[in-house]
Enzyme design. Structure first.
Site, PDB file in Angstrom:
ATOM      1  N   CYS A 129     167.288  95.511  66.147  1.00 27.44           N
ATOM      2  CA  CYS A 129     167.818  94.162  65.947  1.00 27.44           C
ATOM      3  C   CYS A 129     167.047  93.456  64.837  1.00 27.44           C
ATOM      4  CB  CYS A 129     167.713  93.368  67.254  1.00 27.44           C
ATOM      5  SG  CYS A 129     168.274  91.642  67.102  1.00 27.44           S
ATOM      6  N   CYS A 148     173.975  90.475  70.129  1.00 25.30           N
ATOM      7  CA  CYS A 148     172.753  90.976  70.754  1.00 25.30           C
ATOM      8  C   CYS A 148     172.988  92.418  71.170  1.00 25.30           C
ATOM      9  CB  CYS A 148     172.388  90.120  71.967  1.00 25.30           C
ATOM     10  SG  CYS A 148     170.942  90.732  72.866  1.00 25.30           S
ATOM     11  N   PHE A 168     167.315  89.919 102.366  1.00 25.46           N
ATOM     12  CA  PHE A 168     167.498  89.343 101.030  1.00 25.46           C
ATOM     13  C   PHE A 168     168.687  90.044 100.374  1.00 25.46           C
ATOM     14  CE2 PHE A 168     163.004  89.319 102.180  1.00 25.46           C
ATOM     15  CZ  PHE A 168     162.692  87.973 102.095  1.00 25.46           C
ATOM     16  N   GLU A 200     170.499  86.693 104.266  1.00 30.00           N
ATOM     17  CA  GLU A 200     170.303  86.090 102.946  1.00 30.00           C
ATOM     18  C   GLU A 200     170.332  84.577 103.108  1.00 30.00           C
ATOM     19  OE1 GLU A 200     169.943  84.737  99.315  1.00 30.00           O
ATOM     20  OE2 GLU A 200     169.773  86.906  99.629  1.00 30.00           O
ATOM     21  N   ASP A 259     165.089  93.469  99.366  1.00 33.22           N
ATOM     22  CA  ASP A 259     165.075  93.247  97.920  1.00 33.22           C
ATOM     23  C   ASP A 259     164.782  91.772  97.675  1.00 33.22           C
ATOM     24  OD1 ASP A 259     165.409  93.322  95.183  1.00 33.22           O
ATOM     25  OD2 ASP A 259     167.598  93.406  95.262  1.00 33.22           O
ATOM     26  N   CYS A 296     161.286  93.530  92.015  1.00 33.47           N
ATOM     27  CA  CYS A 296     161.349  93.192  90.593  1.00 33.47           C
ATOM     28  C   CYS A 296     160.003  92.705  90.077  1.00 33.47           C
ATOM     29  CB  CYS A 296     162.418  92.128  90.347  1.00 33.47           C
ATOM     30  SG  CYS A 296     162.123  90.574  91.218  1.00 33.47           S
TER      31      CYS A 296
END
Length: 418
Positions: free
Chosen positions: A67, A150, A277, A297, A345, A371
């Site tokens: 890019c 992008c 979650f 959740e 998660d 994450c």
């Protein structure tokens, strides 16, 4: 740079967690963005940060960026890294976090889950003079850089810059900074605008007209639907799930599929599973092809999306979906013990309160999707202290060229610790 900035030659020893090159000096570590291990660079230094002026000895792992905005746009940190160095850097983040928590296990090679690209993007819009400037943040600043295309986005987001600019122009009278989130769905673009505040009747009519002109599937503002021309659904296994506006999604379709595959492989014989979650159900609806699922959740809109999808998908076993804040009201041991396996998660902060209850439970298998390597390592140590063995960790890369890495950790309750 400050008046104390110095121009000097630095030798890069390794990569830092964010992808910066790290040089060891007598004054301590110096972090050099876009420099690679083994390189000698001439840099302008300011404290423990430096900017490259010239690469004196380039690394064999250095490649050309894909890019033209790389190093200016703040979206990517690693387009200059060759494939081998890049994958090992991401894997090492997981290894280091586990080691710091006193954990040892097999860390598998990084799984590439970029697929066709990211299916969601957020453009920022700011009023400048008589128009609206739309783009991404410049690296390390709050300034905007205009983006025409992008290369890490999925093909379904090809129109995203034009759509974001058009919507920003419609809202320029507000003089407010806006965040315009666009998601590629199976039915077209799903857009949620934040920062404007409530829309009056006149603006709602204008935005409805804009959605028609731009052929949007759905347009929302602050999560409130302005117009839904087509349900912006995502395919998740057998199910067609329509998330709430701006609701959480894995970054790429391939990433979601790969994480789900790793979860299913971790608990192949489970007949009753808790999905904690659960979001809008990417794991739940796939798990329900083989097992009875109880999904929890805190986001009520996400739970409603999951319930609708599960109820309208043939061939699934029962899915019970409940809105519950697992930070304040984690499932207790007696609630957990009825399950053959637990999938969780959590968001970036991890799930410390829930994990403490899980560690004290009798659940045989846990598949933990994370994450954030730091919060995962903390929670993993709690599970291990409660009698679980961390059998393996698989890093999953769906944020190509970023410092972000996801993972799936598999835990098994050890004999004599139930």
């Amino acid at each position: 740079m400050s008046a104390l900035a110095m121009n000097e030659t630095l030798t890069i020893a390794r990569l830092g967690q964010r992808g910066d090159g790290v040089a060891e000096t007598v004054q301590g570590q110096v972090f050099v963005p876009f420099a690679l291990p083994g390189e000698s660079v001439r840099a302008v230094r300011d404290g423990d940060r430096a900017q490259v002026v010239e690469i004196l000895t380039p690394s064999a792992s250095r490649i050309a960026a894909i890019c033209p905005l790389f190093t200016r746009c703040g979206g990517c940190a690693a387009q200059h890294m060759g494939e081998g160095l890049y994958a090992e850097w991401k894997r090492q983040q997981v290894v280091t976090a586990l080691s710091r928590a006193g954990l040892e296990t097999e860390v598998l090679p990084v799984v590439d889950a970029h697929g066709v690209g990211r299916r969601r993007v957020t453009f920022h819009a700011r009023r400048e003079d008589d128009g609206m400037r739309v783009g991404f943040m410049v690296a390390g600043t709050h300034d905007l850089i205009e983006v025409q295309a992008c290369p890490v986005l999925a093909p379904g987001l090809e129109r995203a810059p034009i759509v974001a600019q058009h919507l920003a122009n419609r809202l320029r009278a507000s003089n407010k900074p806006l965040d315009i989130q666009l998601t590629a769905s199976e039915a077209g673009l799903d857009v949620d605008i934040r920062g404007h505040g409530p829309a009056g009747d006149a603006l709602r009519r204008q935005l409805t007209e804009a959605a028609e002109r731009l052929d949007l599937a759905r347009l929302a503002m602050h999560g409130e639907i302005i117009v839904e021309r087509r349900a912006p659904f995502q395919l998740m296994g057998k199910a067609a799930v329509t998330p709430a506006p701006g609701g959480f999604l894995q970054a790429t379709s391939e990433g979601e599929a790969m994480l789900s595959r790793l979860v299913l492989d971790a608990i192949p014989k489970a007949k009753r599973v808790a999905d904690l979650f659960a979001g809008c159900g990417p794991f739940s609806v796939r798990l329900a092809e083989k097992a009875q699922v109880s999904a929890f959740e805190s986001d009520k809109a996400a739970i409603q999306a999951l319930s609708r999808a599960a109820n309208h998908t043939q061939g699934l076993k029962p899915v019970a979906a409940e809105a519950r804040d697992l930070f304040r009201r984690p499932l207790l041991e007696h609630e957990l013990n009825v399950f053959d396996a637990v999938v969780l998660d959590p968001p970036r902060a991890g799930a410390e309160a829930q994990v403490k209850r899980l560690a004290a439970s009798k659940v045989p298998l846990v598949a933990y999707v994370s994450c954030d390597v730091g919060s995962f390592a903390r929670d993993a140590a709690l599970l291990v202290a409660g009698g679980y063995a961390l059998e393996r960790v698989t890093p999953v890369d769906q944020f190509r060229y970023s410092a972000h890495i996801e993972l799936v950790g598999v835990f098994r309750k050890t004999a004599g610790r139930k």
